[in-house]
Write an enzyme that holds these catalytic residues in place. Structure first.
Site, PDB file in Angstrom:
ATOM      1  N   GLN A 262      -2.939   2.358  15.146  1.00  0.00           N
ATOM      2  CA  GLN A 262      -1.914   2.834  14.207  1.00  0.00           C
ATOM      3  C   GLN A 262      -1.028   3.905  14.838  1.00  0.00           C
ATOM      4  OE1 GLN A 262      -3.601   4.665  10.700  1.00  0.00           O
ATOM      5  NE2 GLN A 262      -1.603   5.142   9.798  1.00  0.00           N
TER       6      GLN A 262
ATOM      7  N   ARG B 290       1.663  14.731  13.438  1.00  0.00           N
ATOM      8  CA  ARG B 290       2.878  15.445  13.878  1.00  0.00           C
ATOM      9  C   ARG B 290       2.618  16.942  13.771  1.00  0.00           C
ATOM     10  NH1 ARG B 290       4.228  11.613  10.258  1.00  0.00           N
ATOM     11  NH2 ARG B 290       4.329  13.191   8.614  1.00  0.00           N
TER      12      ARG B 290
ATOM     13  N   ASP C 145      -9.088   0.424   2.523  1.00  0.00           N
ATOM     14  CA  ASP C 145      -8.042   0.003   3.458  1.00  0.00           C
ATOM     15  C   ASP C 145      -8.482   0.412   4.864  1.00  0.00           C
ATOM     16  OD1 ASP C 145      -5.645  -0.638   4.711  1.00  0.00           O
ATOM     17  OD2 ASP C 145      -4.669   1.216   4.094  1.00  0.00           O
TER      18      ASP C 145
ATOM     19  N   THR D 121      -4.674   6.408   0.414  1.00  0.00           N
ATOM     20  CA  THR D 121      -5.904   7.185   0.445  1.00  0.00           C
ATOM     21  C   THR D 121      -5.916   8.259  -0.619  1.00  0.00           C
ATOM     22  OG1 THR D 121      -5.943   6.887   2.824  1.00  0.00           O
ATOM     23  CG2 THR D 121      -7.391   8.593   1.927  1.00  0.00           C
TER      24      THR D 121
ATOM     25  N   GLU E 249      -9.286   4.072  -1.850  1.00  0.00           N
ATOM     26  CA  GLU E 249      -8.085   3.955  -2.673  1.00  0.00           C
ATOM     27  C   GLU E 249      -8.414   3.237  -3.982  1.00  0.00           C
ATOM     28  OE1 GLU E 249      -4.782   2.226  -0.583  1.00  0.00           O
ATOM     29  OE2 GLU E 249      -5.339   3.110   1.348  1.00  0.00           O
TER      30      GLU E 249
ATOM     31  N   TYR F  37       1.183   5.707  -0.577  1.00  0.00           N
ATOM     32  CA  TYR F  37       0.804   6.896   0.192  1.00  0.00           C
ATOM     33  C   TYR F  37       0.935   8.058  -0.774  1.00  0.00           C
ATOM     34  CZ  TYR F  37       0.963   9.404   4.793  1.00  0.00           C
ATOM     35  OH  TYR F  37       0.726  10.158   5.919  1.00  0.00           O
TER      36      TYR F  37
ATOM     37  N   ARG G 199      -7.192   3.902  13.717  1.00  0.00           N
ATOM     38  CA  ARG G 199      -6.261   5.029  13.905  1.00  0.00           C
ATOM     39  C   ARG G 199      -5.600   5.041  15.270  1.00  0.00           C
ATOM     40  NH1 ARG G 199      -5.301   5.943   8.765  1.00  0.00           N
ATOM     41  NH2 ARG G 199      -7.166   6.577   7.605  1.00  0.00           N
TER      42      ARG G 199
ATOM     43  N   HIS H 149      -3.519  13.869   1.125  1.00  0.00           N
ATOM     44  CA  HIS H 149      -3.695  12.946   2.250  1.00  0.00           C
ATOM     45  C   HIS H 149      -2.449  12.936   3.138  1.00  0.00           C
ATOM     46  CE1 HIS H 149      -4.753   9.402   4.573  1.00  0.00           C
ATOM     47  NE2 HIS H 149      -3.624   8.834   4.216  1.00  0.00           N
TER      48      HIS H 149
ATOM     49  N   GLU I  49     -10.083   4.000   4.268  1.00  0.00           N
ATOM     50  CA  GLU I  49      -9.239   4.715   3.316  1.00  0.00           C
ATOM     51  C   GLU I  49      -9.729   4.344   1.924  1.00  0.00           C
ATOM     52  OE1 GLU I  49      -5.061   4.003   4.290  1.00  0.00           O
ATOM     53  OE2 GLU I  49      -5.195   5.603   5.787  1.00  0.00           O
TER      54      GLU I  49
ATOM     55  N   THR J 149      -8.641  -5.635   4.412  1.00  0.00           N
ATOM     56  CA  THR J 149      -8.606  -4.685   3.302  1.00  0.00           C
ATOM     57  C   THR J 149      -9.622  -5.185   2.282  1.00  0.00           C
ATOM     58  OG1 THR J 149      -6.227  -4.380   3.647  1.00  0.00           O
ATOM     59  CG2 THR J 149      -7.145  -3.576   1.564  1.00  0.00           C
TER      60      THR J 149
ATOM     61  N   TYR K 238       3.004   2.815  15.043  1.00  0.00           N
ATOM     62  CA  TYR K 238       3.626   2.993  13.730  1.00  0.00           C
ATOM     63  C   TYR K 238       5.066   3.481  13.761  1.00  0.00           C
ATOM     64  CZ  TYR K 238       3.543   8.110  13.086  1.00  0.00           C
ATOM     65  OH  TYR K 238       3.788   9.450  13.149  1.00  0.00           O
TER      66      TYR K 238
ATOM     67  N   LYS L 128      -3.842  -1.936  10.434  1.00  0.00           N
ATOM     68  CA  LYS L 128      -4.367  -2.068   9.076  1.00  0.00           C
ATOM     69  C   LYS L 128      -4.494  -3.507   8.609  1.00  0.00           C
ATOM     70  CE  LYS L 128      -2.824   2.440   7.521  1.00  0.00           C
ATOM     71  NZ  LYS L 128      -3.912   2.878   6.636  1.00  0.00           N
TER      72      LYS L 128
ATOM     73  N   GLU M   2      -9.445  12.541   8.221  1.00  0.00           N
ATOM     74  CA  GLU M   2      -9.268  13.843   7.560  1.00  0.00           C
ATOM     75  C   GLU M   2     -10.580  14.609   7.496  1.00  0.00           C
ATOM     76  OE1 GLU M   2      -6.732  13.703   3.804  1.00  0.00           O
ATOM     77  OE2 GLU M   2      -7.141  11.602   4.199  1.00  0.00           O
TER      78      GLU M   2
ATOM     79  N   ASP N  76       0.852  -1.191   0.000  1.00  0.00           N
ATOM     80  CA  ASP N  76       0.000   0.000   0.000  1.00  0.00           C
ATOM     81  C   ASP N  76       0.888   1.241   0.000  1.00  0.00           C
ATOM     82  OD1 ASP N  76      -2.368   1.386  -0.043  1.00  0.00           O
ATOM     83  OD2 ASP N  76      -2.637   1.354   2.128  1.00  0.00           O
TER      84      ASP N  76
END
Ligand code: MN
Length: 394
Positions: free
Chosen positions: A224, A126, A217, A328, A185, A112, A221, A117, A183, A241, A228, A237, A342, A110
């Site tokens: 994750q 962050r 997907d 995503t 996709e 990104y 959260r 996104h 997500e 899927t 992560y 995840k 989001e 997968d």
């Protein structure tokens, strides 16, 4: 013999002809093509010199492994067959068949690839740093997902349990995810792989990729966010899927080719193609039957060819049945974001769904993704749907 009726303006017209695997009653799964609201059994229609055992199979893999010349020949043969009469026993209403996972998934990666996104997630995960990490504009960031938990549309999704730790908590706790998300996709299915130590060029994507599917997907959260760092997504995840039951041949997406939105800085040479392009696919996200987003695939920063080239640049093999997904799909507008984290800005800006304020998924919620792309002569190319209903944690 009978004639397959295809309604005018159907997204499953003769320009599309997506492949899937279906069964009727308790019968054996076999390969079919969707035309209008009909599934046409290729193990019946393609016989003699046209046919082989690849169509009396429970996945598309044997057919996909035959390569682009055969894909083109079969596509033409199916087109011809559907403009004449076909055997009655080859024709089934789509409502009367069971649709199966169309491919035996080999490896699953997968990416990104949406700048919007990645920037939004960067701001959320962050908040005190640059939204895009330094590598993002130089390579298509991705991770290896779990091939064995790719499921077909319609499969229920059991809420995952795991460790989660909110920023204001001192220690992690274990339990059902409280921030279950989607997500939206696109995914690309490899037909012809590559040898160990070799690499696939950006412009050779059509010699290797058989077609495209719609992907959800599912993402926990809270799991994750805690797990992560520093190796990327894992249990947040890998529980499920979902992909669409229909694989749209790359040949059906010729009219959907669009220029990439622009890449700066110019990527390294192995990520440059003479014929590279994006795809103009419109995705629709519905939550419990209410439209919440329309993510535009044409906004994606990295192309499918660049993803495949990057995936094999170190000499890693690609294999028949490999699935690589885009990440995503999010556009610049709020109503174009392809994930609820989001759309609700980390849960702080709820959406109103069916009159109720909502952030993440509750048990019993249903999410449906649909998508279509421009075809020739003003037609639309449908991807079908990816539907899943959330069930309580076990
Ligand atoms: Mn993803």
């Amino acid at each position: 013999m009978t004639r397959v009726e295809i309604p005018d303006r159907s997204p499953f017209g003769l320009h599309n002809l997506p492949y899937g695997v279906f069964s009727v009653g308790g019968g054996a799964p076999r390969v079919g093509v969707r035309a209008g609201d009909t599934v046409v059994d290729l193990s019946v229609v393609l016989t003699g010199s046209d046919g082989d055992e690849a169509f009396a199979a429970s996945s598309l893999n044997a057919f996909m492994a035959q390569g682009p010349d055969r894909w083109a020949a079969v596509r033409q043969r199916v087109h011809d067959a559907l403009t004449a009469d076909v055997p009655h026993e080859a024709v089934h209403p789509v409502s009367a068949v069971r649709l199966h996972l169309p491919i035996e998934v080999a490896d699953y990666v997968d990416f990104y690839a949406s700048e919007h996104h990645a920037s939004n997630l960067g701001r959320l995960f962050r908040p005190d740093a640059e939204p895009l990490l330094p590598n993002w504009r130089h390579l298509p960031v991705g991770y290896h997902g779990r091939a064995g938990t790719v499921v077909v549309s319609g499969t229920d999704i059991v809420r995952p349990c795991g460790q989660r730790k909110a920023p204001d908590e001192d220690a992690p706790t274990f339990g059902p995810s409280r921030r279950l998300d989607i997500e939206a996709e696109l995914g690309f299915v490899v037909g012809i792989g590559s040898e160990p130590g070799s690499r696939i060029a950006v412009d050779d994507v059509a010699a290797h990729v058989f077609g495209a599917v719609l992907v959800n997907d599912w993402s926990a959260r809270d799991i994750q966010a805690w797990e992560y760092v520093p190796l990327g997504p894992h249990l947040g995840k890998s529980f499920a899927t979902s992909i669409s039951a229909w694989v749209v041949p790359l040949a059906a997406l010729e009219s959907a080719r669009v220029p990439l939105p622009g890449q700066s800085p110019e990527p390294l040479e192995y990520l440059r193609g003479r014929d590279d392009h994006g795809l103009d696919v419109d995705i629709l996200v519905e939550w419990n039957g209410e439209e919440v987003s329309r993510p535009p695939y044409r906004e994606m920063y990295w192309s499918p060819g660049q993803m495949l080239a990057h995936m094999t640049v170190n000499g890693a093999t690609a294999r028949t049945g490999d699935l690589f997904a885009s990440g995503t799909v999010s556009g610049p507008e709020r109503a174009q974001r392809g994930a609820f984290i989001e759309l609700t800005w980390g849960g702080r800006e709820p959406l109103t769904v069916k009159g109720v304020e909502r952030t993440f998924l509750l048990d019993g919620d249903e999410v449906a993704l649909t998508a279509s792309a421009p075809g020739p002569d003003g037609t639309r190319i449908g991807f079908g749907e990816v539907v899943g209903t959330v069930r309580a944690a076990r």
